[in-house]
Design a protein around this motif. Structure first.
Motif, PDB file in Angstrom:
ATOM      1  N   VAL A 212       0.863  -1.181   0.000  1.00  0.00           N
ATOM      2  CA  VAL A 212       0.000   0.000   0.000  1.00  0.00           C
ATOM      3  C   VAL A 212       0.897   1.227   0.000  1.00  0.00           C
ATOM      4  CG1 VAL A 212      -1.738   1.348   1.226  1.00  0.00           C
ATOM      5  CG2 VAL A 212      -1.874  -1.139   1.251  1.00  0.00           C
ATOM      6  N   ASP A 214       0.397   5.125   0.653  1.00  0.00           N
ATOM      7  CA  ASP A 214      -0.645   5.967   1.243  1.00  0.00           C
ATOM      8  C   ASP A 214      -0.094   7.356   1.554  1.00  0.00           C
ATOM      9  OD1 ASP A 214      -2.647   7.163   2.701  1.00  0.00           O
ATOM     10  OD2 ASP A 214      -3.063   5.414   3.942  1.00  0.00           O
ATOM     11  N   PHE A 221      -5.281   5.303   6.883  1.00  0.00           N
ATOM     12  CA  PHE A 221      -4.196   4.455   7.386  1.00  0.00           C
ATOM     13  C   PHE A 221      -4.694   3.122   7.929  1.00  0.00           C
ATOM     14  CE2 PHE A 221      -1.248   2.947  10.629  1.00  0.00           C
ATOM     15  CZ  PHE A 221      -0.060   2.928   9.915  1.00  0.00           C
ATOM     16  N   SER A 224      -5.935   0.884   5.285  1.00  0.00           N
ATOM     17  CA  SER A 224      -4.835   0.441   4.428  1.00  0.00           C
ATOM     18  C   SER A 224      -4.165  -0.808   4.983  1.00  0.00           C
ATOM     19  CB  SER A 224      -3.803   1.557   4.273  1.00  0.00           C
ATOM     20  OG  SER A 224      -4.328   2.635   3.538  1.00  0.00           O
ATOM     21  N   LEU A 225      -3.942  -0.840   6.276  1.00  0.00           N
ATOM     22  CA  LEU A 225      -3.340  -2.027   6.896  1.00  0.00           C
ATOM     23  C   LEU A 225      -4.204  -3.259   6.654  1.00  0.00           C
ATOM     24  CD1 LEU A 225      -2.044  -0.719  10.362  1.00  0.00           C
ATOM     25  CD2 LEU A 225      -0.721  -1.076   8.267  1.00  0.00           C
ATOM     26  N   LEU A 228      -3.668  -5.252   3.286  1.00  0.00           N
ATOM     27  CA  LEU A 228      -2.413  -5.936   2.984  1.00  0.00           C
ATOM     28  C   LEU A 228      -2.528  -7.439   3.179  1.00  0.00           C
ATOM     29  CD1 LEU A 228       0.123  -3.491   4.666  1.00  0.00           C
ATOM     30  CD2 LEU A 228       0.094  -4.095   2.236  1.00  0.00           C
ATOM     31  N   MET A 234       3.495  -1.639   4.046  1.00  0.00           N
ATOM     32  CA  MET A 234       2.759  -0.378   4.087  1.00  0.00           C
ATOM     33  C   MET A 234       3.742   0.782   3.984  1.00  0.00           C
ATOM     34  SD  MET A 234      -0.087   1.306   4.633  1.00  0.00           S
ATOM     35  CE  MET A 234      -0.573   2.932   5.181  1.00  0.00           C
ATOM     36  N   SER A 236       3.760   4.669   4.109  1.00  0.00           N
ATOM     37  CA  SER A 236       3.077   5.924   4.409  1.00  0.00           C
ATOM     38  C   SER A 236       3.996   7.057   3.992  1.00  0.00           C
ATOM     39  CB  SER A 236       2.753   6.002   5.904  1.00  0.00           C
ATOM     40  OG  SER A 236       2.174   7.252   6.227  1.00  0.00           O
ATOM     41  N   LEU A 258       3.079  -7.535   9.301  1.00  0.00           N
ATOM     42  CA  LEU A 258       3.180  -6.483   8.290  1.00  0.00           C
ATOM     43  C   LEU A 258       4.429  -5.637   8.489  1.00  0.00           C
ATOM     44  CD1 LEU A 258      -0.539  -5.260   8.231  1.00  0.00           C
ATOM     45  CD2 LEU A 258       0.537  -7.072   6.870  1.00  0.00           C
ATOM     46  N   LEU A 260       6.084  -1.759   7.880  1.00  0.00           N
ATOM     47  CA  LEU A 260       5.609  -0.376   7.829  1.00  0.00           C
ATOM     48  C   LEU A 260       6.791   0.574   7.762  1.00  0.00           C
ATOM     49  CD1 LEU A 260       3.526   1.975   8.254  1.00  0.00           C
ATOM     50  CD2 LEU A 260       3.732   1.520  10.722  1.00  0.00           C
TER      51      LEU A 260
END
Length: 324
Positions: A212, A214, A221, A224-225, A228, A234, A236, A258, A260
């Motif tokens: 993602v 974003d 946010f 978006s998680l 996945l 992710m 950002s 995940l 990030l």
């Protein structure tokens, strides 16, 4: 002297002031550039509002295109008379001319106009690092990209298409969704009418996406998680709706281990060689026709406050250029 847009205190668009400033001569590692056009971006809004604090008073603007007027000692990749473009710190691009660091300024191919260059440098270089430098991406990967009809979004749709990546975009309204699809998005979700998380699950058969991207922030946010796949990434990279609240690492574990990151373009541009390579990659994409830059609206420099209001009000599509 050069007409220059500054702020003396943080706040709304009314805080933008157009003043005359002395330009001066470049020192070591610097150039003086006469601008033909400059670009407008959300980072300018963040700086004006104080979300990204500046030492005040300060000029605004992060990207522009023009002609080199003078070169300081130690600058070897540029010469007087060169056509150039940049996205660079420190802010100060909303001006007729400026002295600035030369490292991130790139020689502009003759086939790319000043207006196009001013419209694409920050957004195009952002797209370049998102797709080429954060995490490995390959043909067949699925990417969810928010605000797919915005300046970065329309470039991202085309970049993804050129790589064989299946980009699922979100945008506000059917017209913006149609624009994203026209520019290469495989799917586009109208977030005003549909639950983007449910739609992503449907499109991917419940699997979720690999990555993602974003730039919206607070409003998208959490969802978006949830889009996945396990071990998904992710990215950002912006706060158009406001900063993301604190995140629990345990949430990342519970949602599938995940990954990030919160990225910023200027970390990537801080290295001279990498900045020049990124610019050349962007120029190649544009000259080849893989990426076409859409200038959705232009404003004269003196109407910069009106331009900021349009950007914040989500009334713009594609890139916005300030003309000089």
């Amino acid at each position: 002297m050069a007409r220059t847009v500054i702020i003396e205190e943080a706040g709304g668009p009314e805080k933008l002031k157009l003043v005359d400033r002395e330009v001066g001569d470049p020192g070591p590692g610097e150039i003086r550039v006469r601008h033909a056009a400059c670009g407008l971006n959300f980072i300018d809004v963040y700086q004006r509002m104080g979300l990204y604090p500046l030492t005040l008073p300060h000029a605004l603007g992060m990207e522009a295109a023009g002609t080199v007027e003078a070169v300081g000692a130690g600058v070897t990749h540029l010469s007087e008379g060169d056509r150039v473009a940049y996205a660079s710190t420190p802010p100060g691009a909303y001006t007729e001319a400026r002295v600035m660091p030369a490292a991130a300024v790139a020689r502009l191919p003759d086939g790319i106009s000043f207006e196009t260059a001013a419209a694409m440098m920050l957004q195009g270089l952002t797209t370049e690092y998102l797709f080429e430098r954060v995490t490995p991406l390959k043909a067949g990967d699925r990417v969810l990209f928010h605000a797919a009809a915005g300046g970065v979004g329309l470039i991202a749709c085309q970049w993804a298409r050129s790589m064989g990546i299946e980009l699922i975009g979100t945008a506000g309204g059917p017209e913006k969704c149609a624009l994203a699809l026209e520019h290469g998005a495989a799917h586009c979700i109208d977030y005003k009418a549909e639950d983007f998380v449910a739609q992503v699950k449907e499109i991917t058969g419940g699997a979720g996406v690999d990555v993602v991207m974003d730039g919206v922030g607070k409003d998208t946010f959490a969802g978006s998680l949830d889009c996945l796949k396990p071990l998904g990434f992710m990215i950002s990279f912006g706060n158009a709706s406001g900063p993301v609240p604190p995140v629990s690492l345990l949430d990342l574990a519970a949602k599938g281990s995940l990954k990030l990151t919160r990225t910023t373009l200027f970390t990537f541009l801080a290295d001279h060689a990498r900045a020049q390579a990124m610019a050349q990659n962007l120029f190649q994409k544009v000259e080849s026709g893989d990426v076409k830059i859409r200038i959705g609206q232009t404003f004269p420099l003196e109407d910069v406050a009106e331009a900021h209001r349009a950007l914040e009000g989500r009334k713009t599509t594609g890139s916005t250029v300030l003309t000089l």
